[in-house]
Write a protein that holds these residues in place. Structure first.
Motif, PDB file in Angstrom:
ATOM      1  N   THR A 147      36.634 -44.747 -10.117  1.00 36.99           N
ATOM      2  CA  THR A 147      36.248 -45.995 -10.730  1.00 36.99           C
ATOM      3  C   THR A 147      35.628 -45.767 -12.116  1.00 36.99           C
ATOM      4  O   THR A 147      35.995 -46.115 -13.067  1.00 36.99           O
ATOM      5  N   LEU A 148      34.863 -44.989 -12.063  1.00 36.89           N
ATOM      6  CA  LEU A 148      34.184 -44.559 -13.457  1.00 36.89           C
ATOM      7  C   LEU A 148      35.267 -44.258 -14.620  1.00 36.89           C
ATOM      8  O   LEU A 148      35.305 -44.751 -15.830  1.00 36.89           O
ATOM      9  N   GLN A 149      36.285 -43.341 -14.133  1.00 34.09           N
ATOM     10  CA  GLN A 149      37.145 -42.864 -14.839  1.00 34.09           C
ATOM     11  C   GLN A 149      38.126 -43.993 -15.458  1.00 34.09           C
ATOM     12  O   GLN A 149      38.474 -44.139 -16.518  1.00 34.09           O
ATOM     13  N   ALA A 150      38.434 -44.834 -14.635  1.00 31.89           N
ATOM     14  CA  ALA A 150      39.269 -46.061 -15.037  1.00 31.89           C
ATOM     15  C   ALA A 150      38.381 -46.926 -15.887  1.00 31.89           C
ATOM     16  O   ALA A 150      39.200 -47.454 -16.740  1.00 31.89           O
TER      17      ALA A 150
ATOM     18  N   THR B 202      26.153 -40.784 -10.202  1.00 34.70           N
ATOM     19  CA  THR B 202      27.185 -40.601  -9.528  1.00 34.70           C
ATOM     20  C   THR B 202      27.781 -41.544  -8.804  1.00 34.70           C
ATOM     21  O   THR B 202      29.187 -41.810  -8.884  1.00 34.70           O
ATOM     22  N   HIS B 203      27.248 -42.415  -8.149  1.00 39.44           N
ATOM     23  CA  HIS B 203      27.698 -43.327  -7.140  1.00 39.44           C
ATOM     24  C   HIS B 203      27.762 -44.824  -7.824  1.00 39.44           C
ATOM     25  O   HIS B 203      28.018 -45.738  -7.026  1.00 39.44           O
ATOM     26  N   SER B 204      27.234 -45.083  -8.894  1.00 33.00           N
ATOM     27  CA  SER B 204      26.985 -46.365  -9.406  1.00 33.00           C
ATOM     28  C   SER B 204      28.278 -47.193  -9.576  1.00 33.00           C
ATOM     29  O   SER B 204      28.368 -48.447  -8.880  1.00 33.00           O
ATOM     30  N   CYS B 205      29.471 -46.543 -10.140  1.00 33.26           N
ATOM     31  CA  CYS B 205      30.646 -47.537 -10.323  1.00 33.26           C
ATOM     32  C   CYS B 205      31.070 -47.716  -8.853  1.00 33.26           C
ATOM     33  O   CYS B 205      31.532 -48.930  -8.921  1.00 33.26           O
ATOM     34  N   GLY B 206      31.307 -46.926  -8.104  1.00 31.62           N
ATOM     35  CA  GLY B 206      32.217 -47.240  -6.819  1.00 31.62           C
ATOM     36  C   GLY B 206      31.088 -47.936  -5.869  1.00 31.62           C
ATOM     37  O   GLY B 206      31.782 -49.058  -5.279  1.00 31.62           O
ATOM     38  N   SER B 207      29.905 -47.979  -5.837  1.00 30.33           N
ATOM     39  CA  SER B 207      28.734 -48.916  -5.148  1.00 30.33           C
ATOM     40  C   SER B 207      29.048 -50.346  -5.853  1.00 30.33           C
ATOM     41  O   SER B 207      29.314 -51.147  -4.887  1.00 30.33           O
TER      42      SER B 207
ATOM     43  N   MET C 224      18.874 -58.301  -9.631  1.00 30.72           N
ATOM     44  CA  MET C 224      17.707 -57.776 -10.072  1.00 30.72           C
ATOM     45  C   MET C 224      17.356 -56.380 -10.465  1.00 30.72           C
ATOM     46  O   MET C 224      17.808 -55.417  -9.416  1.00 30.72           O
ATOM     47  N   GLY C 225      17.583 -55.847 -11.692  1.00 30.41           N
ATOM     48  CA  GLY C 225      17.557 -54.622 -12.025  1.00 30.41           C
ATOM     49  C   GLY C 225      18.538 -54.401 -13.020  1.00 30.41           C
ATOM     50  O   GLY C 225      19.747 -54.686 -12.932  1.00 30.41           O
ATOM     51  N   ALA C 226      17.960 -53.584 -14.336  1.00 26.12           N
ATOM     52  CA  ALA C 226      19.259 -53.308 -15.371  1.00 26.12           C
ATOM     53  C   ALA C 226      19.215 -51.865 -15.340  1.00 26.12           C
ATOM     54  O   ALA C 226      19.493 -51.316 -16.360  1.00 26.12           O
ATOM     55  N   GLY C 227      19.327 -50.819 -14.323  1.00 27.51           N
ATOM     56  CA  GLY C 227      19.594 -49.690 -14.564  1.00 27.51           C
ATOM     57  C   GLY C 227      20.951 -49.452 -14.354  1.00 27.51           C
ATOM     58  O   GLY C 227      21.907 -50.140 -14.415  1.00 27.51           O
ATOM     59  N   VAL C 228      21.603 -48.152 -14.247  1.00 28.55           N
ATOM     60  CA  VAL C 228      22.829 -48.077 -13.926  1.00 28.55           C
ATOM     61  C   VAL C 228      23.517 -48.747 -12.846  1.00 28.55           C
ATOM     62  O   VAL C 228      24.516 -49.369 -12.910  1.00 28.55           O
ATOM     63  N   VAL C 229      22.617 -48.898 -11.778  1.00 25.36           N
ATOM     64  CA  VAL C 229      23.238 -49.405 -10.650  1.00 25.36           C
ATOM     65  C   VAL C 229      23.403 -50.849 -10.782  1.00 25.36           C
ATOM     66  O   VAL C 229      24.566 -51.567 -10.582  1.00 25.36           O
ATOM     67  N   GLY C 230      22.499 -51.572 -11.392  1.00 22.50           N
ATOM     68  CA  GLY C 230      22.295 -52.859 -11.626  1.00 22.50           C
ATOM     69  C   GLY C 230      23.255 -53.492 -12.694  1.00 22.50           C
ATOM     70  O   GLY C 230      23.894 -54.312 -12.456  1.00 22.50           O
ATOM     71  N   VAL C 231      23.591 -52.529 -13.499  1.00 18.50           N
ATOM     72  CA  VAL C 231      24.415 -53.071 -14.864  1.00 18.50           C
ATOM     73  C   VAL C 231      25.937 -53.038 -14.542  1.00 18.50           C
ATOM     74  O   VAL C 231      26.843 -53.880 -14.684  1.00 18.50           O
ATOM     75  N   THR C 232      26.202 -51.848 -13.678  1.00 23.10           N
ATOM     76  CA  THR C 232      27.637 -51.776 -13.079  1.00 23.10           C
ATOM     77  C   THR C 232      27.770 -52.930 -12.088  1.00 23.10           C
ATOM     78  O   THR C 232      28.937 -53.345 -11.905  1.00 23.10           O
TER      79      THR C 232
END
Length: 418
Positions: free
Chosen positions: A118-121, A391-396, A6-14
């Motif tokens: 994680t983002l860099q990879a 900042t925290h999206s990919c790791g979360s 539920m949610g398609a912001g950067v956290v939801g999409v990642t």
């Protein structure tokens, strides 16, 4: 397992991406017409492990009191008859001790370092382009007192593996010559070489396209309106689309990544999330003079503003206004950002042509987000990232995918159990 995000912001999409890569069937629902167009639309643009000092720290209470009467203050409480705001504020005060601040810094640095790698990879794997720059982040201080106060949080971050270095004004100018107009006012600076910047909206939309190609289903223009189920299990999520059609989405598990609105939907499910909207502002202006425009991402610590170069645009963002769910654009606060940016680097951009934006950032009193399993047996949380969602999206998301899949995350973090 079929999972509804539920949610398609950067956290939801990642979250959707990493869950799909873990082998799950994934559907994403969002009320907007495409990904990344609310809080992720025009944020500060920084991937900033070095921005790990929480708002709640020993110096915060006196600052907040001083700022109550300043309409353009960096952190502004607009006091309301709102129990959620008062409860948030009281919890914020409990986080202002040196011990709690150090603990919260540890959480955010650990998550930030893991998320950045994680983002860099992911960027390398997918060839993502989003106006990214890998030139580090430079915090500069125009107050000697603020510069001295930054030394202890910097030491804590260094001990945790964040390579944030204390430097003098001359070194700051070597790294970013665009600061020359205020050379005589810089008391000192810190520099984190491994931090980055980039356009969160472009990233989110690019990753959403990759996720859709990988089999993730996106239901846009579809609003979540309620839940079916028992006290400890969701049986379905009620939605309504742009044409007024109702539909119940029935999945095996669910992920709540609805930004500031996560608290509202948690209450519908019988539990509380201490998330309150921190209304932030940004301006985006076209570059005027390449020689005068910055390349290194900057943080103006005294005014709590961040500066990012996004191709031929300059983004300046910051301030936090706790004023409920009001999304009206406050021109006083927007013009304060224009005023400070044009004072710092007058020839860098056509500041008079700035595009103004405001968004509601989902802030917890500690600045530490909710990631992990909730007390509802088939509901997971990935929300409450405040100013550090990008900042925290990919790791979360990677850690959440591990938890959902029954694996232990690589990340050392105090995963939620609410």
């Amino acid at each position: 397992m079929h999972i509804l995000v539920m949610g398609a912001g950067v956290v939801g999409v990642t979250s959707a991406w990493f869950l799909r890569q873990a082998g799950h069937d994934v559907t994403v629902v969002d009320r907007q017409g495409r990904a990344g167009v609310e809080t992720s639309y025009a944020n500060g643009g920084q991937i900033s492990v070095s921005h790990a000092e929480p708002w709640a720290n020993p110096s915060a209470p006196l600052k907040v009191l001083k700022w109550l009467s300043q309409p353009d203050a960096p952190l502004l409480f607009r006091l309301r008859m709102d129990p959620a705001q008062w409860l948030w504020g009281l919890k914020f005060l409990t986080q202002c001790t040196s011990g709690r601040a150090a603990w919260n810094i540890r959480q955010m640095v650990n998550l930030g370092i893991y998320s950045r790698s994680t983002l860099q990879a992911l960027r390398t794997e997918l060839g993502l382009e989003y106006d990214q720059l890998e030139k580090g982040i430079l915090h500069f201080y125009t107050s000697e007192k603020e510069f001295e106060a930054a030394r202890e949080p910097t030491r804590i971050m260094q001990d945790l593996g964040c390579d944030r270095q204390v430097i003098d004004a001359d070194r700051a100018l070597e790294l970013e010559p665009a600061l020359a107009p205020i050379r005589n006012r810089i008391a000192g600076a810190t520099y984190t070489r491994e931090d980055e910047s980039g356009d969160a909206r472009k990233f989110t939309q690019a990753l959403a396209a990759k996720a859709e190609a990988a089999g993730v289903e996106f239901l846009y223009d579809t609003e979540v309106v309620g839940f079916e189920g028992t006290r400890d299990r969701i049986l379905g999520v009620g939605t309504i689309d742009s044409e007024g059609a109702h539909r119940t989405l029935r999945m095996d598990s669910y992920v709540l990544s609805m930004g500031s609105y996560s608290a509202h939907f948690a209450r519908k499910l019988g539990f509380s999330l201490n998330i309150y909207p921190a209304k932030g502002y940004s301006i985006t202006a076209p570059v005027k003079d390449e020689e005068a425009a910055f390349q290194v991402s900057l943080t103006d610590d005294e005014y709590k503003l961040v500066y990012s170069r996004l191709g031929n645009r300059l983004r300046v963002a910051g301030t936090a206004e706790l004023n409920g769910y009001d999304r009206d654009l406050n021109l006083v606060r927007c013009n304060a950002i224009v005023r400070r940016a044009s004072e710092i680097m007058p020839d860098a951009a056509h500041w008079g042509q700035s595009e103004f934006w405001t968004g509601l950032r989902p802030a917890t009193p500690s600045n530490v987000p909710y990631i992990g399993k909730s007390r509802v047996s088939n509901l997971y949380l990935n929300t409450g990232h405040g100013t550090l969602g990008w900042t925290h999206s990919c790791g979360s998301a990677a850690a959440l995918a591990d938890i959902v899949s029954g694996r232990t995350p690589e990340l050392e973090f105090d995963f939620t159990g609410v």
